[in-house]
Scaffold this motif. Structure first.
Motif, PDB file in Angstrom:
ATOM      1  N   ARG A 151     -11.677  36.875   8.310  1.00  0.00           N
ATOM      2  CA  ARG A 151     -12.520  36.902   7.115  1.00  0.00           C
ATOM      3  C   ARG A 151     -12.750  38.371   6.769  1.00  0.00           C
ATOM      4  O   ARG A 151     -13.354  39.111   7.532  1.00  0.00           O
ATOM      5  N   LEU A 152     -12.235  38.806   5.641  1.00  0.00           N
ATOM      6  CA  LEU A 152     -12.305  40.225   5.296  1.00  0.00           C
ATOM      7  C   LEU A 152     -13.566  40.525   4.489  1.00  0.00           C
ATOM      8  O   LEU A 152     -13.556  40.577   3.267  1.00  0.00           O
ATOM      9  N   THR A 153     -14.664  40.704   5.185  1.00  0.00           N
ATOM     10  CA  THR A 153     -15.931  41.039   4.525  1.00  0.00           C
ATOM     11  C   THR A 153     -15.851  42.468   3.994  1.00  0.00           C
ATOM     12  O   THR A 153     -15.012  43.262   4.448  1.00  0.00           O
ATOM     13  N   PRO A 154     -16.728  42.840   3.048  1.00  0.00           N
ATOM     14  CA  PRO A 154     -16.729  44.226   2.535  1.00  0.00           C
ATOM     15  C   PRO A 154     -16.931  45.243   3.655  1.00  0.00           C
ATOM     16  O   PRO A 154     -16.281  46.290   3.657  1.00  0.00           O
ATOM     17  N   ALA A 155     -17.800  44.932   4.609  1.00  0.00           N
ATOM     18  CA  ALA A 155     -18.047  45.872   5.715  1.00  0.00           C
ATOM     19  C   ALA A 155     -16.772  46.077   6.516  1.00  0.00           C
ATOM     20  O   ALA A 155     -16.390  47.195   6.864  1.00  0.00           O
ATOM     21  N   ARG A 156     -16.106  44.980   6.815  1.00  0.00           N
ATOM     22  CA  ARG A 156     -14.849  45.079   7.585  1.00  0.00           C
ATOM     23  C   ARG A 156     -13.802  45.870   6.801  1.00  0.00           C
ATOM     24  O   ARG A 156     -13.085  46.699   7.357  1.00  0.00           O
ATOM     25  N   ARG A 157     -13.732  45.593   5.511  1.00  0.00           N
ATOM     26  CA  ARG A 157     -12.774  46.312   4.678  1.00  0.00           C
ATOM     27  C   ARG A 157     -13.044  47.825   4.736  1.00  0.00           C
ATOM     28  O   ARG A 157     -12.129  48.636   4.837  1.00  0.00           O
ATOM     29  N   ALA A 158     -14.340  48.170   4.689  1.00  0.00           N
ATOM     30  CA  ALA A 158     -14.716  49.594   4.718  1.00  0.00           C
ATOM     31  C   ALA A 158     -14.257  50.260   6.020  1.00  0.00           C
ATOM     32  O   ALA A 158     -13.772  51.395   6.020  1.00  0.00           O
ATOM     33  N   VAL A 159     -14.376  49.522   7.123  1.00  0.00           N
ATOM     34  CA  VAL A 159     -13.939  50.080   8.407  1.00  0.00           C
ATOM     35  C   VAL A 159     -12.428  50.317   8.387  1.00  0.00           C
ATOM     36  O   VAL A 159     -11.937  51.380   8.792  1.00  0.00           O
ATOM     37  N   LEU A 160     -11.684  49.334   7.881  1.00  0.00           N
ATOM     38  CA  LEU A 160     -10.220  49.474   7.847  1.00  0.00           C
ATOM     39  C   LEU A 160      -9.807  50.633   6.946  1.00  0.00           C
ATOM     40  O   LEU A 160      -8.872  51.372   7.260  1.00  0.00           O
ATOM     41  N   GLU A 161     -10.547  50.813   5.865  1.00  0.00           N
ATOM     42  CA  GLU A 161     -10.230  51.937   4.972  1.00  0.00           C
ATOM     43  C   GLU A 161     -10.505  53.282   5.658  1.00  0.00           C
ATOM     44  O   GLU A 161      -9.724  54.225   5.543  1.00  0.00           O
ATOM     45  N   ALA A 162     -11.645  53.300   6.358  1.00  0.00           N
ATOM     46  CA  ALA A 162     -11.987  54.545   7.071  1.00  0.00           C
ATOM     47  C   ALA A 162     -10.884  54.896   8.069  1.00  0.00           C
ATOM     48  O   ALA A 162     -10.497  56.059   8.226  1.00  0.00           O
ATOM     49  N   LEU A 163     -10.363  53.881   8.738  1.00  0.00           N
ATOM     50  CA  LEU A 163      -9.282  54.111   9.711  1.00  0.00           C
ATOM     51  C   LEU A 163      -8.039  54.625   9.019  1.00  0.00           C
ATOM     52  O   LEU A 163      -7.349  55.512   9.517  1.00  0.00           O
ATOM     53  N   GLU A 164      -7.748  54.043   7.882  1.00  0.00           N
ATOM     54  CA  GLU A 164      -6.538  54.410   7.166  1.00  0.00           C
ATOM     55  C   GLU A 164      -6.601  55.872   6.705  1.00  0.00           C
ATOM     56  O   GLU A 164      -5.636  56.599   6.798  1.00  0.00           O
ATOM     57  N   GLN A 165      -7.801  56.256   6.254  1.00  0.00           N
ATOM     58  CA  GLN A 165      -7.916  57.617   5.723  1.00  0.00           C
ATOM     59  C   GLN A 165      -8.131  58.654   6.817  1.00  0.00           C
ATOM     60  O   GLN A 165      -7.550  59.735   6.786  1.00  0.00           O
ATOM     61  N   GLY A 166      -8.981  58.323   7.771  1.00  0.00           N
ATOM     62  CA  GLY A 166      -9.391  59.357   8.733  1.00  0.00           C
ATOM     63  C   GLY A 166      -8.678  59.291  10.070  1.00  0.00           C
ATOM     64  O   GLY A 166      -8.926  60.118  10.943  1.00  0.00           O
ATOM     65  N   GLY A 167      -7.818  58.314  10.262  1.00  0.00           N
ATOM     66  CA  GLY A 167      -7.159  58.195  11.561  1.00  0.00           C
ATOM     67  C   GLY A 167      -8.103  57.602  12.589  1.00  0.00           C
ATOM     68  O   GLY A 167      -9.202  57.155  12.248  1.00  0.00           O
ATOM     69  N   PRO A 168      -7.668  57.568  13.855  1.00  0.00           N
ATOM     70  CA  PRO A 168      -8.468  56.934  14.895  1.00  0.00           C
ATOM     71  C   PRO A 168      -9.880  57.515  14.962  1.00  0.00           C
ATOM     72  O   PRO A 168     -10.077  58.699  14.675  1.00  0.00           O
ATOM     73  N   GLY A 169     -10.829  56.696  15.316  1.00  0.00           N
ATOM     74  CA  GLY A 169     -12.201  57.184  15.419  1.00  0.00           C
ATOM     75  C   GLY A 169     -12.975  56.405  16.451  1.00  0.00           C
ATOM     76  O   GLY A 169     -12.621  55.257  16.783  1.00  0.00           O
ATOM     77  N   THR A 170     -14.010  57.037  16.966  1.00  0.00           N
ATOM     78  CA  THR A 170     -14.900  56.322  17.886  1.00  0.00           C
ATOM     79  C   THR A 170     -15.746  55.360  17.078  1.00  0.00           C
ATOM     80  O   THR A 170     -15.796  55.439  15.844  1.00  0.00           O
ATOM     81  N   THR A 171     -16.423  54.469  17.764  1.00  0.00           N
ATOM     82  CA  THR A 171     -17.299  53.525  17.079  1.00  0.00           C
ATOM     83  C   THR A 171     -18.302  54.281  16.206  1.00  0.00           C
ATOM     84  O   THR A 171     -18.511  53.931  15.041  1.00  0.00           O
TER      85      THR A 171
END
Ligand code: ADP
Ligand code: ZN
Length: 749
Positions: A151-171
């Motif tokens: 289920r792709l909630t807006p919050a989840r989408r935001a996390v995936l976008e952050a990963l895509e733009q910023g590369g790996p990250g800690t929690t």
């Protein structure tokens, strides 16, 4: 520990794998443990020992790389598999110790007759705390399409976008970037969208640029640099002595070899004799290579250590400068080791595991097929003999760089030109300091003795204040208002009455320490801006950095210091060096007393006249005829060393023979003496083998233990270790008596 190498029946019996694990404890070798999966040697593991849990390292079952002579006799009996305790955990996130480091550890232990576990402890100083060492973990997007069920909630989408733009990250990082909560991120991980990854250390090193700012080398420098570069490019073990007068540009020259090694993508280790020198060195390195190197010494914070350790193991950190313990770092691709001021005694580790940093640097490089550069203006006899025998190559820089010339050295005969009673600076020296100050130049007074006075005497009864735990005088440190023993940690407040006869105000300081010289200079030059540099006043690299800054920015007229001032400093406006007591260090009759004094004085003299103005050095001495003084005045180091060699050769003293000290100590003098005598009775005998002693050590009492010394001396072609092993393995282990072995001793105290 390949599973299929076991016979079928034992495979059935042994549900699991037998592992050799070296633990940081003084055992003869690794211990056996059980593991449910095979683990490669080098892997760091947690294991139970008694009621403790320790970090150990999966070890090789046979130290095949050691010469047969070196190998410890046996590794004890093998335990039945069923009795073995299982390992508790595998430190998955800590890089394993590389093969060559494990070999090095075995080598150092075998050479110095140390317990391998205690040598391992040096290498594990960082990951040993791995219990508390949480590697920095982050998240990456798992490859492949998103699961249909997600289920792709807006919050989840935001996390995936952050990963895509910023590369790996800690929690924490991802939460901050996306605005989503930690629970959202965890949810994505549980759904199989994210997977865990090891985050690179935050101080992830940039790359040193070998071509950042290369100097223009003189012809002489270029030739030496070319030879050093060739040594690196061979990609095979070789050792070169880079000998050059102080100020000849040795650092610039060996930087070219560093550059060559960087171009190969291999790592460089540079050892310095004193950690206080690292600041000036890293500045220079940065100017040349555009980036700061990693620094390694005992005063680093735990976090920095951990990051540096991992960066070196993973090959991300290319250059490390540090103290001798840096030899135990887990380099991934070491190609070059530089030992700066190779003649320095501080390279010898005198406590715990004894080893000589210079000698072990050579061993370390040999194990990785790397190059070694030994750097000195006054090479050790050991190194010179190796050059003579053709084992080491030799590059020489004869001239100071640029217009700087070697300082003019003169001797003040203190019998004739001594100061008034109770003072220590000759009028001749004071006049010269005065003249330099008038000319706006800097001077330095050198005395290799900390504190105010080396001894305190009672005028009434003749009593001398002594350490209650050592056979040593208490040294007055007036600024800190204490008396201190320089051999143990014992200190006491200054006292006004004699501790023996009780007379008031009868205690007088005898002889000068650097604080007393400071006092005298203050009285003599009231307008001068003085700066003290001693190891007990400038304790940290930062304090040293500040002192160096003050000198460089000309806020100081007169520097007064102990041996820390003698080191590789470059102060262009310093033109006069006064040596307060040039004879200090000649007494004591130690094998290398003269050599060492010569090296130290030559080095301190080398601080003068490094810029455009000519330098002058004045040696205050009562022993103008001594070969050391003559050599310094004539600037003839070579003949001096030849004379020294001539004295050592006939009796096969090092480096013409081998030497090991055996020190017996016990809380009661009789115990120590008895055991020492017993050892002497069973001493190894034979052609080319000699045992001297036992005799009470010069430091007959140290930390409440009485000490006796024996010296085993052999011809060069006879290996000491097997003799020592056989001799000492048979020794009775009596009550509280202890036997310590010091192979290639530097100290004869
Ligand atoms: P050493 O280590 O032999 O005492 P250094 O390497 O410290 O000498 O060099 C002395 C000074 O001369 C340093 O300030 C160094 O930067 C400078 N120097 C040496 N060689 C060169 C060079 N080829 N070009 C520019 N500066 C140099
Ligand atoms: Zn003491």
């Amino acid at each position: 520990m390949a599973e299929n190498s076991l016979p079928p029946h034992s495979r059935r019996m042994e549900a699991g794998h037998r592992l050799s694990v070296l633990v940081p404890r003084p055992f003869d070798g690794p211990l056996d443990y059980r593991s449910d999966r095979p683990l490669a040697p080098g892997t760091l593991v947690r294991v139970p020992l008694g009621r403790q849990e320790l970090t150990g390292c999966v070890w090789d079952s046979e130290p095949a790389h050691l010469p047969a002579d070196f190998r410890p006799a046996s590794r004890g009996k093998t335990f039945a598999f069923a009795k073995l305790r299982p390992i508790t955990a595998v430190l998955e996130h800590v890089p394993p110790l590389p093969d060559d480091l494990r070999q090095f550890i075995d080598w150092v232990a075998a050479y110095g007759l140390s317990a391998p576990g205690m040598v391992l402890a040096i290498a594990l100083r960082v990951p040993a705390q791995a219990g508390s060492m949480k590697p920095l973990m982050g998240w990456v997007r798992k490859p492949g399409p998103l699961p249909d069920t997600l289920r792709l909630t807006p919050a989840r989408r935001a996390v995936l976008e952050a990963l895509e733009q910023g590369g790996p990250g800690t929690t924490a990082m991802l939460a901050a970037q996306s605005g989503a909560s930690a629970a959202v991120i965890r949810g994505l991980a549980n759904a199989g969208v994210l997977e865990e990854c090891l985050m690179e250390a935050s101080s992830s090193a940039g790359q040193a640029d070998p071509d950042h700012a290369p100097p223009t080398l003189s012809a002489e420098q270029a030739e030496a640099a070319g030879a050093l570069v060739a040594g690196v490019e061979e990609r095979a073990f070789n050792v070169t002595l880079l000998e050059g007068v102080t100020g000849s540009g040795k650092t610039e020259v060996y930087f070219e070899a560093v550059a060559a090694c960087l171009r190969q993508g291999r790592q460089v280790l540079v050892l310095l004799p004193e950690i206080v020198l690292t600041a000036q060195w890293t500045d220079r390195f940065e100017r040349r290579f555009g980036i700061r190197p990693a620094v390694w010494h005992s005063e680093l914070g735990q976090k920095t250590r951990r990051e540096t350790w991992c960066a070196i193991a993973e090959g991300r950190q290319q250059v490390v400068v540090g103290a001798r313990s840096a030899l135990f770092l887990p380099f991934a691709r070491l190609g070059l080791v530089v030992v700066d001021e190779e003649h320095e005694n501080t390279y010898k580790q005198e406590e715990g595991v004894l080893y000589h940093g210079r000698d072990m640097a050579i061993v370390r490089a040999r194990l990785v097929q790397g190059a070694v550069i030994l750097v000195s203006a006054t090479p050790s006899m050991e190194t010179l003999v190796n050059v003579q025998k053709g084992r080491f190559r030799h590059e020489v820089l004869e001239a100071r760089h640029g217009t700087a010339r070697m300082p003019e050295i003169s001797l003040i005969d203190m019998k004739e030109h001594g100061p008034e009673r109770g003072q220590f600076l000759s009028p001749l020296l004071c006049e010269s300091i005065e003249a330099r100050m008038k000319a706006g130049e800097q001077s330095m007074l050198f005395l290799n003795r900390r504190g105010y006075a080396p001894m305190t005497l009672c005028r009434a009864c003749g009593h001398r204040l002594q350490c209650p735990h050592c056979s040593a005088w208490m040294v007055e440190h007036r600024r800190r208002r204490i008396l201190a023993c320089h051999h143990c940690e014992y200190t006491q407040p200054l006292i006004s009455a004699c501790s023996s006869c009780g007379a008031q105000d009868s205690l007088v300081p005898i002889g000068p320490g650097v604080e007393r010289i400071h006092e005298e200079a203050q009285a003599r030059f009231p307008d001068a801006r003085l700066l003290s540099m001693a190891s007990d006043t400038l304790t940290s690299p930062t304090a040293m950095e500040e002192a160096v800054r003050k000198i460089a920015s000309r806020e100081v007229d007169l520097i007064i210091g102990t041996q820390v001032v003698a080191k590789g400093w470059h102060f262009p406006d310093l033109t006069l060096v006064g040596v307060v007591d040039a004879d200090l260090g000649l007494g004591g009759g130690d094998l290398r007393a003269a050599e060492r004094t010569m090296q130290l004085l030559h080095q301190v003299a080398g601080r003068a006249g490094r810029g455009t103005k000519p330098g002058q050095v004045m040696l205050q001495s009562y022993a103008g005829d001594h070969p050391v003084m003559k050599a310094l005045l004539a600037n003839d180091f070579i003949s001096f060393m030849e004379q020294e060699a001539a004295q050592r050769r006939p009796g096969f003293w090092p480096p013409y023979g081998r030497l090991a000290a055996v020190i017996v100590s016990a809380p009661k003098e009789r115990q120590a003496e008895e055991l020492a005598r017993l050892l002497a009775m069973h001493a190894p005998r034979g052609e080319g083998i000699q045992v001297l002693g036992p005799a009470p050590a010069p430091l007959a009492l140290l930390r409440d233990r009485y000490r006796y010394r024996l010296l085993l001396r052999t011809r060069r072609d006879i290996a000491l270790q097997p003799l020592l092993r056989r001799w000492l393995d048979g020794a009775p282990r009596k009550n509280d008596a202890r036997i310590d072995v010091d192979v290639d001793p530097v100290s004869f105290m």
